[in-house]
Design an enzyme around this catalytic site. Structure first.
Site, mmCIF file in Angstrom:
data_model
loop_
_atom_site.group_PDB
_atom_site.id
_atom_site.type_symbol
_atom_site.label_atom_id
_atom_site.label_comp_id
_atom_site.label_asym_id
_atom_site.label_seq_id
_atom_site.Cartn_x
_atom_site.Cartn_y
_atom_site.Cartn_z
ATOM 1 N N HIS A 30 2.303 -3.936 -4.692
ATOM 2 C CA HIS A 30 0.934 -4.330 -4.990
ATOM 3 C C HIS A 30 0.955 -5.586 -5.859
ATOM 4 O O HIS A 30 1.657 -5.628 -6.877
ATOM 5 C CB HIS A 30 0.216 -3.232 -5.794
ATOM 6 C CG HIS A 30 0.074 -1.926 -5.081
ATOM 7 N ND1 HIS A 30 -1.109 -1.504 -4.523
ATOM 8 C CD2 HIS A 30 0.966 -0.921 -4.847
ATOM 9 C CE1 HIS A 30 -0.959 -0.305 -3.992
ATOM 10 N NE2 HIS A 30 0.299 0.076 -4.175
ATOM 11 N N HIS A 90 6.011 -1.226 -0.019
ATOM 12 C CA HIS A 90 4.979 -2.237 -0.290
ATOM 13 C C HIS A 90 4.883 -2.459 -1.789
ATOM 14 O O HIS A 90 5.036 -1.533 -2.588
ATOM 15 C CB HIS A 90 3.627 -1.822 0.285
ATOM 16 C CG HIS A 90 3.127 -0.501 -0.206
ATOM 17 N ND1 HIS A 90 3.571 0.692 0.307
ATOM 18 C CD2 HIS A 90 2.235 -0.179 -1.165
ATOM 19 C CE1 HIS A 90 2.976 1.694 -0.319
ATOM 20 N NE2 HIS A 90 2.161 1.193 -1.231
HETATM 21 P P1 5GP Z 1 0.459 3.489 -2.514
HETATM 22 O O1 5GP Z 1 -0.289 4.537 -3.280
HETATM 23 O O2 5GP Z 1 1.204 4.070 -1.342
HETATM 24 O O3 5GP Z 1 1.310 2.621 -3.391
HETATM 25 O O4 5GP Z 1 -0.655 2.513 -1.978
HETATM 26 C C1 5GP Z 1 -1.064 2.458 -0.648
HETATM 27 C C2 5GP Z 1 -2.147 1.405 -0.591
HETATM 28 O O5 5GP Z 1 -2.411 1.119 0.768
HETATM 29 C C3 5GP Z 1 -3.476 1.843 -1.223
HETATM 30 O O6 5GP Z 1 -3.820 0.933 -2.262
HETATM 31 C C4 5GP Z 1 -4.467 1.804 -0.058
HETATM 32 O O7 5GP Z 1 -5.738 1.325 -0.434
HETATM 33 C C5 5GP Z 1 -3.785 0.882 0.934
HETATM 34 N N1 5GP Z 1 -4.080 1.176 2.335
HETATM 35 C C6 5GP Z 1 -4.054 2.382 2.934
HETATM 36 N N2 5GP Z 1 -4.337 2.280 4.247
HETATM 37 C C7 5GP Z 1 -4.554 0.959 4.480
HETATM 38 C C8 5GP Z 1 -4.895 0.226 5.662
HETATM 39 O O8 5GP Z 1 -5.057 0.756 6.760
HETATM 40 N N3 5GP Z 1 -5.037 -1.123 5.520
HETATM 41 C C9 5GP Z 1 -4.883 -1.755 4.326
HETATM 42 N N4 5GP Z 1 -5.050 -3.066 4.297
HETATM 43 N N5 5GP Z 1 -4.540 -1.092 3.199
HETATM 44 C C10 5GP Z 1 -4.391 0.252 3.269
#
Ligand code: 5GP
Ligand code: ZN
Length: 136
Positions: free
Chosen positions: A102, A100
């Site tokens: 951001h 993913h």
């Molecule tokens: P990472 O740290 O893996 O780059 O970011 C994961 C992101 O996914 C975080 O910003 C968190 O807020 C988001 N996230 C986690 N679980 C969910 C979910 O169930 N739904 C949505 N829309 N975002 C999520």
């Protein structure tokens, strides 16, 4: 596809999300814990962990969608710019192991201090030595 991956469940519609953009390869939805209004995650529909194991076509499709999402957020929310961030690997703060990107909209005078490691920990390092290791 991964049966217990949260983002695969969002892709399949088994978990709800606020979709911002979708095409045949990619879906983009609001981050549940936003850093700024409109903070969006752009994910490929097919499960891969991150940019390190994604194929070139997937990376291209994801980043084409990142540009579209950025323009949508600027047009609809009045954002003035975006930060684009991808965490690859747990050591890099990746928590959800489904690729993913951001897209974090930025606003005039939003006073957002972007992630605390960014230029907050500058060390005098031997650039020539690091470059030698990279290029050897
Ligand atoms: P990472 O740290 O893996 O780059 O970011 C994961 C992101 O996914 C975080 O910003 C968190 O807020 C988001 N996230 C986690 N679980 C969910 C979910 O169930 N739904 C949505 N829309 N975002 C999520
Ligand atoms: Zn997944």
């Amino acid at each position: 596809m991964s049966t217990d991956c949260i983002f695969c469940k969002i892709v399949r519609g088994e978990l709800s999300s606020y979709k911002v953009y979708e095409d045949d390869a990619v879906v983009a939805f609001l981050d549940i814990n936003p850093i700024s209004p409109g903070h969006t995650l752009v994910v490929p529909k097919r499960h891969v962990e991150n940019i390190l194991d994604a194929d070139a076509e997937t990376i291209a499709r994801v980043f084409q969608a990142v540009q579209k999402v950025a323009k949508i957020l600027i047009e609809k929310l009045g954002a003035k710019g975006v930060n684009v961030l991808h965490n690859a690997g747990r050591e890099a703060n990746q928590e959800i192991m489904h690729f993913h990107v951001h897209v974090i909209p930025r606003y005039s005078r939003d006073d957002l201090k972007f992630v605390d490691w960014w230029r907050s920990n500058i060390k005098k390092l031997d650039l020539a030595e690091i470059h030698r290791r990279i290029t050897s």
